[in-house]
Design a protein around this motif. Structure first.
Motif: not given
Length: 505
Positions: A24-25, A29-31, A126-127, A131-135
């Motif tokens: 779910n990111i 970001d994956v690329f 994971r980073e 970041n997504k969780q933080y936002e």
């Protein structure tokens, strides 16, 4: 610039899409993670000193691998730089600041290179997740969340929020509240901090905002904005007060919060482990608001001291213990609710205090103006507190006092002016002799007599005054000269320069 187009790699696109969907990111970001992994493998193969760059075509999955060398006037690193003359032998039109790009063959990933690439990709994923969780959770600050108790650590409750964990510290738990693994828990999101191991979410069940949010969810009128919460004060697990007002006069704000047969307030009480809640009608009239805030005590009189942010409330003897409350709880919560210190006095105590204050004023007038006690009492009853006020007031105001004429008024003012002049001269002389720092004279609430008293006890600078406790200041100045509230305000004013110095540093 030369473009290197490799064969389409649809499997790269499939991997990126799968990881982005499962974690779910963002696909981008994956690329970027994959590019960094391939770049790391490329540097491992061709040498870490080289500037190896990787690009994955977002539409075809084709991987471009190239070595970059910067064109410079003077070489500092031969591996990543070359001179303009050398570069123009390769590309005659190139300029300083541009790059010579050397295509590299696609990497045949060995087992170690593939493992390294996988680790980099997973680290980046994971980073991105963190970041997504933080936002996501940063936006929840100031709201109530639901979770499940996952474990207990040294009295702190770790709450499972689904995608991540939150911490409900021991001091943010309601006293005598016990949670077990698997229990459902509701709490207020106090703060979310970005940390290396992921966002740290801090919860609270004791803060006033938690109770306010519970009322908002239970009372439709508050949720719709028809009733407004004006303040909350809590002694968690024991007692609380909440001030409310209605924007429409046809709505009863207290009744709306109580609900039919008390069902709304009872829902909040249950969530707060039986905390007793006083619902107080807010009033723009501060005195009226204070009377409501001190309920169930019945108040006889309220005296406001706006300058010192201090309130005196007078009650009858039988209402004194009710106004104070058990362990001073009622007056403490009322003070927090109105945002000012409240002193509770019985009628007898107030009479004694007034008599003592008037005695001190009378003695000063008798001594300074050389008048009898009767004239001193008349001046006090007319609202005069100091000799300075008599020296500065319009003489016609003195003459208008019953029993005074223009001659008496003029004589009183002349004596007052003479006394103030002489006192000021003596103050200047004494200040020099005692070595009083001028900064001490800037503190509001300290008169000349107080400053000399302090200096005689060795308190001659702002730092000396700032180091005192309230009871020490009261002891130096003498009982009855200032109250504890005034002493604290004077000391805090002396400490302001400490905070200013810290901010500059």
């Amino acid at each position: 610039m030369e473009n290197i187009v490799n064969m389409p790699r649809p499997e790269i696109l499939m991997v990126a899409d799968t990881v982005a969907r499962e974690k779910n990111i963002d696909r981008e970001d994956v690329f970027k993670a994959m590019e960094e992994a391939i770049q790391k493998a490329g540097r491992s193969k061709y040498g870490f000193e080289h500037d190896i760059r990787v690009n994955i075509n977002r539409k075809t999955g084709a991987i471009t691998l190239a070595r970059y060398r910067a064109v410079v006037d003077e070489i500092e690193n031969e591996t990543t730089e070359l001179t303009l003359a050398e570069a123009q032998r390769i590309n005659p039109e190139i300029k300083v600041g541009e790059y010579i790009i050397d295509p590299l063959p696609p990497i045949d990933f060995g087992r170690i290179a593939a493992q390294t690439a996988k680790q980099v990709i997973m680290q980046k994923v994971r980073e991105a997740e963190r970041n997504k969780q933080y936002e996501e959770y940063k936006e929840k600050i100031g709201t109530i969340i639901n979770g499940t108790v996952k474990r207990l650590e040294f009295g702190n409750v770790i709450v499972d929020m689904g995608k991540t964990e939150a911490i409900l510290r021991r001091d943010e738990l309601i006293p005598r509240e016990n949670f077990k693994n698997g229990d459902r828990v509701r709490a207020y999101v106090l703060d979310v901090r970005r940390e290396t191991r992921g966002p740290q979410i801090f919860l609270s069940r004791t803060c006033p905002e938690f109770m306010a949010k519970l009322f908002t969810s239970e009372v439709p009128e508050i949720y719709d904005g028809l009733v407004e919460i004006m303040g909350v004060s809590r002694d968690p697990g024991s007692k609380a007060k909440i001030a409310v007002r209605a924007k429409d006069s046809s709505i009863d704000p207290v009744g709306a919060c109580v609900g039919l047969r008390g069902i709304r307030v009872q829902a909040v009480v249950t969530e707060l482990q039986g905390e007793k809640i006083d619902i107080v009608p807010y009033s723009a009239d501060k005195a009226q608001f204070i009377v409501s805030a001190l309920a169930p005590a019945e108040v006889s009189k309220v005296v406001l001291d706006e300058e010192n942010n201090r309130i005196e409330v007078v009650v009858t003897e039988d209402q004194y213990s009710v106004a104070i409350g058990r362990r001073g709880q009622n007056v403490k919560l009322a003070s927090q609710l109105v945002g000012a210190d409240i002193d509770i006095l019985t009628e007898e105590q107030e009479r004694e205090r007034r008599a003592n204050e008037n005695r001190i004023k009378s003695e000063r007038f008798v001594s300074a103006l050389d008048v009898d006690e009767m004239i001193a009492h008349v001046l006090i009853s007319e609202g005069f507190s100091t000799v300075d006020e008599i020296a500065m007031v319009d003489v016609s105001e003195l003459a208008s006092i019953d029993g005074f004429d223009e001659d008496l008024a003029a004589e009183l003012q002349n004596r007052a002016k003479e006394f103030v002049k002489k006192r000021n001269e003596e103050f200047v002389e004494k200040s020099k002799t005692l070595g009083v720092d001028d900064s001490l004279k800037t503190i509001s609430g300290l008169d000349q007599e107080m400053i000399i008293s302090l200096a005689e006890k060795g308190v001659k600078t702002l730092d000396d005054l700032a180091d005192l406790a309230a009871d020490e200041l009261i002891e130096i100045l003498g009982e009855g000269v200032i109250t504890e509230v005034e002493a604290n305000r004077i000391i805090m004013a002396a400490r302001e320069h400490w905070f200013a110095d810290e901010e500059k540093q």
